[in-house]
Design a protein around this motif. Sequence first.
Motif, PDB file in Angstrom:
ATOM      1  N   ASP A 165      -8.170   0.882   7.390  1.00 12.31           N
ATOM      2  CA  ASP A 165      -6.813   0.671   6.875  1.00 12.31           C
ATOM      3  C   ASP A 165      -6.416  -0.798   6.757  1.00 12.31           C
ATOM      4  OD1 ASP A 165      -6.978   0.601   9.643  1.00 12.31           O
ATOM      5  OD2 ASP A 165      -4.844   1.020   9.880  1.00 12.31           O
ATOM      6  N   VAL A 166      -6.932  -1.675   7.642  1.00 11.37           N
ATOM      7  CA  VAL A 166      -6.501  -3.077   7.587  1.00 11.37           C
ATOM      8  C   VAL A 166      -7.523  -4.029   6.974  1.00 11.37           C
ATOM      9  CG1 VAL A 166      -4.855  -3.068   9.486  1.00 11.37           C
ATOM     10  CG2 VAL A 166      -7.278  -3.473   9.951  1.00 11.37           C
ATOM     11  N   ALA A 167      -8.750  -3.527   6.802  1.00 10.19           N
ATOM     12  CA  ALA A 167      -9.822  -4.431   6.378  1.00 10.19           C
ATOM     13  C   ALA A 167      -9.540  -5.125   5.040  1.00 10.19           C
ATOM     14  CB  ALA A 167     -11.130  -3.661   6.294  1.00 10.19           C
ATOM     15  N   TRP A 168      -8.587  -4.601   4.285  1.00 11.63           N
ATOM     16  CA  TRP A 168      -8.322  -5.140   2.945  1.00 11.63           C
ATOM     17  C   TRP A 168      -7.198  -6.144   2.926  1.00 11.63           C
ATOM     18  CZ3 TRP A 168     -11.332  -2.549  -0.746  1.00 11.63           C
ATOM     19  CH2 TRP A 168     -12.000  -1.429  -0.234  1.00 11.63           C
ATOM     20  N   ARG A 169      -6.703  -6.511   4.058  1.00 10.45           N
ATOM     21  CA  ARG A 169      -5.472  -7.301   4.091  1.00 10.45           C
ATOM     22  C   ARG A 169      -5.633  -8.767   3.712  1.00 10.45           C
ATOM     23  NH1 ARG A 169      -0.731  -4.551   3.927  1.00 10.45           N
ATOM     24  NH2 ARG A 169      -0.865  -2.702   5.235  1.00 10.45           N
TER      25      ARG A 169
ATOM     26  N   GLU B 247     -14.731   8.152   1.899  1.00  6.75           N
ATOM     27  CA  GLU B 247     -13.667   9.146   2.126  1.00  6.75           C
ATOM     28  C   GLU B 247     -12.474   8.543   2.834  1.00  6.75           C
ATOM     29  OE1 GLU B 247     -15.574  12.422   4.111  1.00  6.75           O
ATOM     30  OE2 GLU B 247     -17.046  12.442   2.472  1.00  6.75           O
ATOM     31  N   GLU B 248     -12.748   7.757   3.857  1.00  7.40           N
ATOM     32  CA  GLU B 248     -11.652   7.131   4.601  1.00  7.40           C
ATOM     33  C   GLU B 248     -10.871   6.187   3.701  1.00  7.40           C
ATOM     34  OE1 GLU B 248     -14.649   7.511   5.676  1.00  7.40           O
ATOM     35  OE2 GLU B 248     -14.432   8.641   7.547  1.00  7.40           O
ATOM     36  N   VAL B 249     -11.615   5.447   2.867  1.00 10.63           N
ATOM     37  CA  VAL B 249     -10.954   4.515   1.964  1.00 10.63           C
ATOM     38  C   VAL B 249     -10.035   5.298   1.035  1.00 10.63           C
ATOM     39  CG1 VAL B 249     -11.330   2.925   0.039  1.00 10.63           C
ATOM     40  CG2 VAL B 249     -12.752   2.765   2.081  1.00 10.63           C
ATOM     41  N   GLU B 250     -10.568   6.405   0.519  1.00  5.30           N
ATOM     42  CA  GLU B 250      -9.805   7.251  -0.410  1.00  5.30           C
ATOM     43  C   GLU B 250      -8.528   7.763   0.246  1.00  5.30           C
ATOM     44  OE1 GLU B 250      -9.392   9.362  -4.070  1.00  5.30           O
ATOM     45  OE2 GLU B 250     -10.699   7.734  -3.451  1.00  5.30           O
ATOM     46  N   SER B 251      -8.678   8.233   1.509  1.00  4.98           N
ATOM     47  CA  SER B 251      -7.526   8.886   2.130  1.00  4.98           C
ATOM     48  C   SER B 251      -6.549   7.890   2.749  1.00  4.98           C
ATOM     49  CB  SER B 251      -8.007   9.878   3.193  1.00  4.98           C
ATOM     50  OG  SER B 251      -8.623   9.172   4.249  1.00  4.98           O
ATOM     51  N   LYS B 252      -7.056   6.754   3.227  1.00  2.00           N
ATOM     52  CA  LYS B 252      -6.161   5.835   3.926  1.00  2.00           C
ATOM     53  C   LYS B 252      -5.532   4.800   3.016  1.00  2.00           C
ATOM     54  CE  LYS B 252      -7.652   6.343   8.592  1.00  2.00           C
ATOM     55  NZ  LYS B 252      -8.615   5.930   9.588  1.00  2.00           N
ATOM     56  N   LEU B 253      -6.180   4.553   1.893  1.00  2.00           N
ATOM     57  CA  LEU B 253      -5.655   3.508   1.028  1.00  2.00           C
ATOM     58  C   LEU B 253      -5.215   4.102  -0.293  1.00  2.00           C
ATOM     59  CD1 LEU B 253      -8.347   0.829   1.728  1.00  2.00           C
ATOM     60  CD2 LEU B 253      -6.011   0.804   2.555  1.00  2.00           C
ATOM     61  N   LYS B 254      -4.060   4.713  -0.295  1.00  2.00           N
ATOM     62  CA  LYS B 254      -3.540   5.324  -1.516  1.00  2.00           C
ATOM     63  C   LYS B 254      -2.937   4.229  -2.397  1.00  2.00           C
ATOM     64  CE  LYS B 254      -3.425  10.017  -1.724  1.00  2.00           C
ATOM     65  NZ  LYS B 254      -4.537  10.140  -0.827  1.00  2.00           N
ATOM     66  N   VAL B 255      -3.434   4.149  -3.618  1.00  2.00           N
ATOM     67  CA  VAL B 255      -2.820   3.213  -4.550  1.00  2.00           C
ATOM     68  C   VAL B 255      -1.489   3.820  -4.985  1.00  2.00           C
ATOM     69  CG1 VAL B 255      -3.055   2.125  -6.812  1.00  2.00           C
ATOM     70  CG2 VAL B 255      -5.063   2.438  -5.349  1.00  2.00           C
ATOM     71  N   ASP B 256      -0.438   3.025  -4.956  1.00  2.00           N
ATOM     72  CA  ASP B 256       0.849   3.523  -5.412  1.00  2.00           C
ATOM     73  C   ASP B 256       0.844   3.507  -6.940  1.00  2.00           C
ATOM     74  OD1 ASP B 256       3.515   3.723  -6.273  1.00  2.00           O
ATOM     75  OD2 ASP B 256       4.184   3.168  -4.250  1.00  2.00           O
ATOM     76  N   GLU B 257       0.716   4.680  -7.523  1.00  2.00           N
ATOM     77  CA  GLU B 257       0.519   4.776  -8.973  1.00  2.00           C
ATOM     78  C   GLU B 257       1.691   4.184  -9.750  1.00  2.00           C
ATOM     79  OE1 GLU B 257      -2.139   5.459 -10.625  1.00  2.00           O
ATOM     80  OE2 GLU B 257      -3.327   6.057  -8.870  1.00  2.00           O
ATOM     81  N   ASP B 258       2.910   4.359  -9.232  1.00  2.00           N
ATOM     82  CA  ASP B 258       4.086   3.830  -9.935  1.00  2.00           C
ATOM     83  C   ASP B 258       4.022   2.316 -10.029  1.00  2.00           C
ATOM     84  OD1 ASP B 258       4.890   6.397 -10.055  1.00  2.00           O
ATOM     85  OD2 ASP B 258       6.354   6.247  -8.406  1.00  2.00           O
ATOM     86  N   VAL B 259       3.798   1.712  -8.865  1.00  2.00           N
ATOM     87  CA  VAL B 259       3.751   0.251  -8.839  1.00  2.00           C
ATOM     88  C   VAL B 259       2.597  -0.247  -9.709  1.00  2.00           C
ATOM     89  CG1 VAL B 259       3.416  -1.785  -7.392  1.00  2.00           C
ATOM     90  CG2 VAL B 259       4.816   0.110  -6.564  1.00  2.00           C
ATOM     91  N   LYS B 260       1.476   0.475  -9.621  1.00  2.00           N
ATOM     92  CA  LYS B 260       0.316   0.080 -10.404  1.00  2.00           C
ATOM     93  C   LYS B 260       0.664   0.077 -11.894  1.00  2.00           C
ATOM     94  CE  LYS B 260      -4.430   1.423 -11.354  1.00  2.00           C
ATOM     95  NZ  LYS B 260      -5.232   2.615 -11.465  1.00  2.00           N
ATOM     96  N   LYS B 261       1.424   1.087 -12.291  1.00  2.00           N
ATOM     97  CA  LYS B 261       1.767   1.209 -13.709  1.00  2.00           C
ATOM     98  C   LYS B 261       2.691   0.068 -14.144  1.00  2.00           C
ATOM     99  CE  LYS B 261       2.859   4.488 -17.300  1.00  2.00           C
ATOM    100  NZ  LYS B 261       3.348   3.373 -18.078  1.00  2.00           N
ATOM    101  N   ILE B 262       3.695  -0.199 -13.342  1.00  2.00           N
ATOM    102  CA  ILE B 262       4.616  -1.297 -13.659  1.00  2.00           C
ATOM    103  C   ILE B 262       3.836  -2.602 -13.807  1.00  2.00           C
ATOM    104  CG2 ILE B 262       6.540  -2.684 -12.768  1.00  2.00           C
ATOM    105  CD1 ILE B 262       7.453  -0.143 -11.257  1.00  2.00           C
TER     106      ILE B 262
END
Lengths: 347, 252
Positions: free
Chosen positions: B119-123, B157-172
């Motif tokens: 969860d934090v490795a991408w910070r 799998e963990e990356v998929e489940s723990k790091l949800k891209v916020d689709e709305d923000v991504k779209k904006i």
Amino acid sequence: MAENILVVGGGPAGLHSAVTLADIGANVSLVERDSFLGGNPKKFKYKFLFPDMQPADDVIGELIKRAEKNDGVKIYYSSNVSNFKENEKKFDVTIKSPDASETKTFDSVIVATGFEHFDPARDAKYSYQLFDDVIDIKDLERMMGENNFVRPSNGQPPKNVAFILCVGSRDRHVGNQYCSRVCCTVSVKQAIELRERFPDCDAYIFYMDIRTYGFFEDLYWKAMEEHDVQIVKGRIAEITSGPNNTVICKGEDTLLRGPFEIPFDMVVLASGMEGGPQSSEMVDKLGLELNEHGFLKPQNVTLAPFKSNRKGIFLAGACTGPKAISDSIVEGGAAAMDAYIYAVKNK
Amino acid sequence: MALKEQEKRPVAAKGEHIIARHLIEDDYIKEEKNLVIDGVDVSGRWNTFIFSRVNPKFDRSFFSEIKKTVVGSRINRCWQCGMCTASCTVTPLHRRFNPRAFIYMMQLGNMKELKKYVDVAWRCVGCYKCSQRCPKQVNPAEMMEALALVMKKYFPEEVESKLKVDEDVKKIYEDMILGNGRLDLAKLHISSMRKMGRTKELVDRIEGGAVLKMVKDGRAFSLLQLGKPHGWKKSRQAIEGYLKKVDTIEKN
Ligand SMILES: Cc1cc2nc3c(=O)[nH]c(=O)nc-3n(C[C@H](O)[C@H](O)[C@H](O)COP(=O)(O)OP(=O)(O)OC[C@H]3O[C@@H](n4cnc5c(N)ncnc54)[C@H](O)[C@@H]3O)c2cc1C
Ligand code: SF4
Ligand code: SF4
Ligand code: SF4
């Protein structure tokens, strides 16, 4: 008449003292308890020396040759000082050899009786002598020197080796609080040699501090950066037997917290240096003093590091504390100067 | 009465009866709630088993893999002094983000530990302060990139489940880039505040002031109708192509 000077101990320090004194015209008697010269590096067949991996034969061999060739140095092999008496600022000394006993008068004396390797069997937690594949750095020096580096248990090359630093040093439990100074550098040097010869064998070093002081640091960097030697912070508290003929190192990974138990094919203990029984022997026979660490005590560690507590008796090399060969040779020369001055002044 | 209470007693937590239980991680305890062997009921504490803590080995194959990558090539240099973590921009905010420790885990192939930090490795914000400080020139900033690669490869799998891209923000975000060729920070800020239900704050002194400031100092570019960057069409096509490619790669 030339000055008569006695040098006790034919290691790097004693050899350099003897040759230096003979070169300025003194008559030197060099007493060595072994049947050969060269001290610990010769006895344990060190092969390549830190810091620059010079073949030990080139260094120690050269020191021996200089002494043996020098007419001013009389060498007494397999001998010892059996009687020692001060006599009006001079010293009456009986040198006992296997087939003779000779008494001479000396103007001054240099003690260069060196060190003993700490015997890791004294510290049961490391299981030395219990498991074949637990050896120490002097054993490894010898194995490399004899070109015979394999696992003692089965004659196969190891796939991974763990070095354990500070064995017999910096541990109240064994009575040695001091740092032995060379074992870190010896270990990184050996790890490099190991990786050079057996690229498939991984090397790990378990450490509390890595003390490759001064330029010896180069070897430490080289071990990591060119040979992928992995350092792991934590002292090993126990060695037990593991599955598939391995030995397990139990320690704590102090960087992440938590215990680990990792099996290795081989473990090398970086055992340190001790003053050894010869230091006490010099105390008894020559009236010298020991320091709190069991090495011979200089009159003043800073101002008079080569003078002993007795006038006319001087100290050089590892008998006063752990040090490298270069330091021992430097001290041999410095003590020679002190001993010569004393001899000339008291003629 | 006493018996009744006993019957009602809840099933014991795993390894509950072990003295100093807190010293042993859950993974190391094996305990079957219901187990009958040869007709003897050995349920619960009677079959508790603590696994040996013998780690199979340090996994150097992993180290070699990292070392072969461009960003991870200097992993062998790190001696764990911690100057990277000490200088890191992110660590004070996310205490679990610790570049020094991550590098160590990668050196020893300690996947078990690494997995705990998905969860934090991408910070990492890529400020390169750590690389500027590192006495061994490990380049820890890029080592954090190596870490991200590791996470994606070994814990998908963990990356998929723990790091949800916020689709709305991504779209904006994407619309802004592709539409104007510029980021409109004020707009981004407003939309994120709106998403959090904090629209009211937008008109107060602090937030309102901030938006005004962005307009003034030029950060809110599209508000000032600066127009698209020079030769934007080509760049736009390239970005779109790239996004498509990434998309297909990720889908496979
Ligand atoms: C495993 C290991 C590897 C090392 N590798 C290196 C290296 O690569 N490079 C480096 O610079 N240093 C190295 N060192 C350090 C080096 O061994 C010492 O610095 C050096 O040996 C000290 O020299 P010395 O003459 O003072 O003592 P010693 O080498 O101990 O010699 C003392 C001599 O005195 C003799 N003696 C002792 N008592 C008596 C007595 N009562 N009567 C007569 N003779 C006596 C002994 O037999 C011996 O010959 C290493 C040390 C260890 C432990
Ligand atoms: S030189 Fe290194 S291994 Fe030897 S005692 Fe000192 S710190 Fe320990
Ligand atoms: S990456 Fe550099 S700064 Fe960070 S712990 Fe390793 S050596 Fe120190
Ligand atoms: S580059 Fe990343 S890891 Fe390095 S200091 Fe900046 S945020 Fe921290």
